[in-house]
Enzyme design. Structure first.
Site, PDB file in Angstrom:
ATOM      1  N   ASP A  37     -12.892  16.360 -30.813  1.00 53.56           N
ATOM      2  CA  ASP A  37     -13.448  17.046 -31.640  1.00 53.56           C
ATOM      3  C   ASP A  37     -13.757  18.548 -31.347  1.00 53.56           C
ATOM      4  O   ASP A  37     -14.432  18.538 -30.272  1.00 53.56           O
ATOM      5  CB  ASP A  37     -14.530  16.264 -32.145  1.00 53.56           C
ATOM      6  CG  ASP A  37     -15.223  16.622 -33.446  1.00 53.56           C
ATOM      7  OD1 ASP A  37     -15.460  16.000 -34.235  1.00 53.56           O
ATOM      8  OD2 ASP A  37     -15.777  17.790 -33.477  1.00 53.56           O
ATOM      9  N   MET A  38     -13.420  19.251 -32.128  1.00 51.65           N
ATOM     10  CA  MET A  38     -13.682  20.751 -31.538  1.00 51.65           C
ATOM     11  C   MET A  38     -15.325  20.958 -31.897  1.00 51.65           C
ATOM     12  O   MET A  38     -16.001  20.468 -32.734  1.00 51.65           O
ATOM     13  CB  MET A  38     -12.845  21.563 -32.494  1.00 51.65           C
ATOM     14  CG  MET A  38     -11.585  21.627 -32.466  1.00 51.65           C
ATOM     15  SD  MET A  38     -10.758  21.666 -30.908  1.00 51.65           S
ATOM     16  CE  MET A  38     -10.995  23.589 -30.543  1.00 51.65           C
ATOM     17  N   ASP A  98     -10.710  19.246 -37.891  1.00 53.27           N
ATOM     18  CA  ASP A  98     -11.008  19.559 -36.246  1.00 53.27           C
ATOM     19  C   ASP A  98     -10.983  18.401 -35.379  1.00 53.27           C
ATOM     20  O   ASP A  98     -11.656  18.369 -34.154  1.00 53.27           O
ATOM     21  CB  ASP A  98     -12.530  20.434 -36.228  1.00 53.27           C
ATOM     22  CG  ASP A  98     -13.431  19.624 -36.039  1.00 53.27           C
ATOM     23  OD1 ASP A  98     -13.492  18.456 -36.665  1.00 53.27           O
ATOM     24  OD2 ASP A  98     -14.344  20.076 -35.369  1.00 53.27           O
ATOM     25  N   GLU A  99     -10.488  17.411 -35.844  1.00 54.42           N
ATOM     26  CA  GLU A  99     -10.759  15.952 -35.415  1.00 54.42           C
ATOM     27  C   GLU A  99      -9.361  15.205 -35.130  1.00 54.42           C
ATOM     28  O   GLU A  99      -8.773  15.225 -36.316  1.00 54.42           O
ATOM     29  CB  GLU A  99     -11.788  15.461 -36.161  1.00 54.42           C
ATOM     30  CG  GLU A  99     -12.372  14.197 -35.363  1.00 54.42           C
ATOM     31  CD  GLU A  99     -13.586  13.554 -36.446  1.00 54.42           C
ATOM     32  OE1 GLU A  99     -13.615  12.391 -36.625  1.00 54.42           O
ATOM     33  OE2 GLU A  99     -13.750  14.261 -37.553  1.00 54.42           O
TER      34      GLU A  99
HETATM   35  P1  TTP Z   1     -17.680  18.701 -37.498  1.00 57.35           P
HETATM   36  O1  TTP Z   1     -16.864  18.489 -36.292  1.00 57.35           O
HETATM   37  O2  TTP Z   1     -18.462  17.775 -37.999  1.00 57.35           O
HETATM   38  O3  TTP Z   1     -18.565  19.782 -36.831  1.00 57.35           O
HETATM   39  P2  TTP Z   1     -18.419  21.215 -35.868  1.00 57.35           P
HETATM   40  O4  TTP Z   1     -17.181  21.103 -35.322  1.00 57.35           O
HETATM   41  O5  TTP Z   1     -19.010  22.271 -36.662  1.00 57.35           O
HETATM   42  O6  TTP Z   1     -19.695  20.780 -34.700  1.00 57.35           O
HETATM   43  P3  TTP Z   1     -19.671  19.869 -33.561  1.00 57.35           P
HETATM   44  O7  TTP Z   1     -19.455  20.648 -32.517  1.00 57.35           O
HETATM   45  O8  TTP Z   1     -20.744  19.208 -33.783  1.00 57.35           O
HETATM   46  O9  TTP Z   1     -18.332  19.017 -33.832  1.00 57.35           O
HETATM   47  O10 TTP Z   1     -16.881  19.306 -38.660  1.00 57.35           O
HETATM   48  C1  TTP Z   1     -15.796  20.176 -38.199  1.00 57.35           C
HETATM   49  C2  TTP Z   1     -15.927  21.375 -39.480  1.00 57.35           C
HETATM   50  O11 TTP Z   1     -15.989  20.874 -40.633  1.00 57.35           O
HETATM   51  C3  TTP Z   1     -17.051  22.453 -39.271  1.00 57.35           C
HETATM   52  O12 TTP Z   1     -16.905  23.264 -38.420  1.00 57.35           O
HETATM   53  C4  TTP Z   1     -17.302  22.643 -40.834  1.00 57.35           C
HETATM   54  C5  TTP Z   1     -16.636  21.611 -41.572  1.00 57.35           C
HETATM   55  N1  TTP Z   1     -17.548  20.955 -42.280  1.00 57.35           N
HETATM   56  C6  TTP Z   1     -18.230  21.002 -43.641  1.00 57.35           C
HETATM   57  O13 TTP Z   1     -17.681  22.296 -44.112  1.00 57.35           O
HETATM   58  N2  TTP Z   1     -19.070  20.478 -44.028  1.00 57.35           N
HETATM   59  C7  TTP Z   1     -19.732  19.519 -43.437  1.00 57.35           C
HETATM   60  O14 TTP Z   1     -20.724  18.769 -43.985  1.00 57.35           O
HETATM   61  C8  TTP Z   1     -19.100  19.025 -42.264  1.00 57.35           C
HETATM   62  C9  TTP Z   1     -19.953  17.885 -41.418  1.00 57.35           C
HETATM   63  C10 TTP Z   1     -18.241  19.678 -41.544  1.00 57.35           C
HETATM   64 MG    MG Z   2     -16.339  19.311 -34.656  1.00 55.15          MG
END
Ligand code: TTP
Ligand code: MG
Length: 384
Positions: A9-10, A103-104
């Site tokens: 996960d990014m 991103d996952e």
């Molecule tokens: P995530 O992997 O949940 O969050 P993240 O990568 O920003 O942070 P983390 O380091 O905790 O993993 O989500 C990936 C992307 O998806 C995030 O950058 C933005 C988008 N996203 C939204 O647009 N709305 C949301 O409610 C969530 C959870 C994510």
């Molecule tokens: Mg992420």
């Protein structure tokens, strides 16, 4: 044999890309989601998270918490491009990559040791390669199954690398808060708290029967997860043939308003999953099982391919309207198949997307047809 599943996960994905594109923002509280006060936060940089800002928080609230924050609009095309680069890197390691969101992804790296080194070495190589090509960091979890790998990847964010073995799983789950279990929302947390359950491991104090009665099918999943078990396979995208949702109704029914409500919920679920996978589908079907256990499936193919819950809903509704219902219904479901990866959807440019008005016209037509057939009461919600 024990499987080895890797979840990646990014870190602060959208915000990290913005900081990459605008180096002057490095180290600053960056909030991606919009510049007006009407939207919600997509994500926030780790600096901004220190102010208590998180995804889905209304922008106006984020502004109150961090008036000096840098608020940026969402540049989805750019994020999708970076996502493609990352997924390609992963697919070079193994074809067994399941993309779950922008991103996952999960990778099944079972048996790859001879080729690529032990799990820690594989994870390090993936991190290095992603960093080399994109200058972004990610967090990786490795475990015997998808559930444990996902929670492992969240443990040491950002830039984390966490390995959970089958032997550590019990200790790990004993302290894992239930809200960290994927799929557990607020209401499940509340219910579990009423039983005095706060950690994933503590769910074991409830019997399979109790969990089933309280949470339905998801209860059975909780029963497994509490024991660190999860047999779900890593499914590469190109092997996903269809996405569906179905439900056995609490009682057999001919009530069309109930059935159309169910279809609407299912269309939402299916559309959400399609979007998560970056897929669109061209064939929409409904599945009906009657009280005497006979079943029918009706399908129609549309163009262009869609991931819109409205489109799925109205096509499914039309199929239901065309279906003679002489017996009560026991189960109803919606499926979208004939899937295309968004990026591969060459047809998308050939068929202009129907303007909103046209879509609405079709939706209302389907609703009118249903009303004509089953009476006005059937569909109550105006725009449905
Ligand atoms: P995530 O992997 O949940 O969050 P993240 O990568 O920003 O942070 P983390 O380091 O905790 O993993 O989500 C990936 C992307 O998806 C995030 O950058 C933005 C988008 N996203 C939204 O647009 N709305 C949301 O409610 C969530 C959870 C994510
Ligand atoms: Mg992420």
């Amino acid at each position: 044999m024990d499987r080895k599943i890797l979840h990646i996960d990014m870190d602060a994905f959208f915000a990290a890309i913005e900081m990459l594109d605008h180096p002057e923002l490095k180290g600053k509280p960056v909030i991606v989601g919009g510049t007006t006060n009407r939207g919600v936060v997509s994500t926030a940089s780790y600096e901004a998270r220190r102010f208590g800002i998180h995804s889905a928080m209304p922008i106006f609230q984020a502004r109150e918490k961090c008036p000096d924050g840098i608020f940026l609009p969402v540049n989805m095309e750019r994020y999708k491009d970076v996502s493609k680069t990352i997924m390609k890197i992963l697919e070079d390691f193994t074809p067994l990559v399941e993309t779950v969101s922008i991103d996952e992804a999960y990778l099944d790296i079972t048996g790859m040791e001879d080729l690529l080194g032990n799990p820690r070495q594989i994870a390090r190589r993936i991190k290095e390669q992603i960093y080399d090509e994109t200058r972004l960091t990610c967090s990786i979890g490795i475990a015997p199954n998808k559930f444990l790998a996902k929670v492992a990847s969240e443990m040491h964010k950002p830039d984390g690398l966490t390995i959970i073995t089958a032997d550590d799983a019990g200790t790990f789950l004993a302290t894992l808060p239930v809200e960290r279990i994927p799929g557990v929302g607020k209401s499940t947390v509340e219910t579990l708290k009423r039983y005095g359950i706060k950690s994933a491991g503590e769910i074991k104090t409830l019997s399979k029967d109790q969990l089933l009665r309280r949470f339905g099918k998801f209860g059975l999943r909780l029963h497994e997860l509490a024991r660190g078990a999860d047999s779900s396979p890593v499914v590469p995208l190109r092997e996903i043939k269809s996405i569906s949702a179905e439900e056995t109704l609490p009682y057999d029914t001919g009530d069309l308003s109930l059935l159309s409500n169910k279809i609407q919920g299912q269309a939402d679920t299916v559309a959400g999953r399609l979007r998560n996978h970056g897929l669109k589908g061209k064939t929409i079907s409904i599945k009906i099982k009657f009280s005497d256990f006979t079943a029918v499936t009706k399908a129609q193919t549309i163009a262009p391919a869609t991931d819109s819950s409205r489109m799925i809903f109205y096509n499914a509704l039309q199929l239901l309207a065309d279906q003679p219902l002489k017996k009560k219904i026991r189960l109803i479901g919606v499926e979208v198949s004939n899937l295309l990866k968004e990026s591969e959807d060459a047809q998308m440019s050939l068929f202009p997307i129907a303007p909103a008005e046209e879509r609405d016209r079709k939706l209302y037509k389907a609703i009118d047809e249903i009303r004509e057939k089953f009476g006005r009461k059937v569909i109550k919600r105006g725009g449905a």
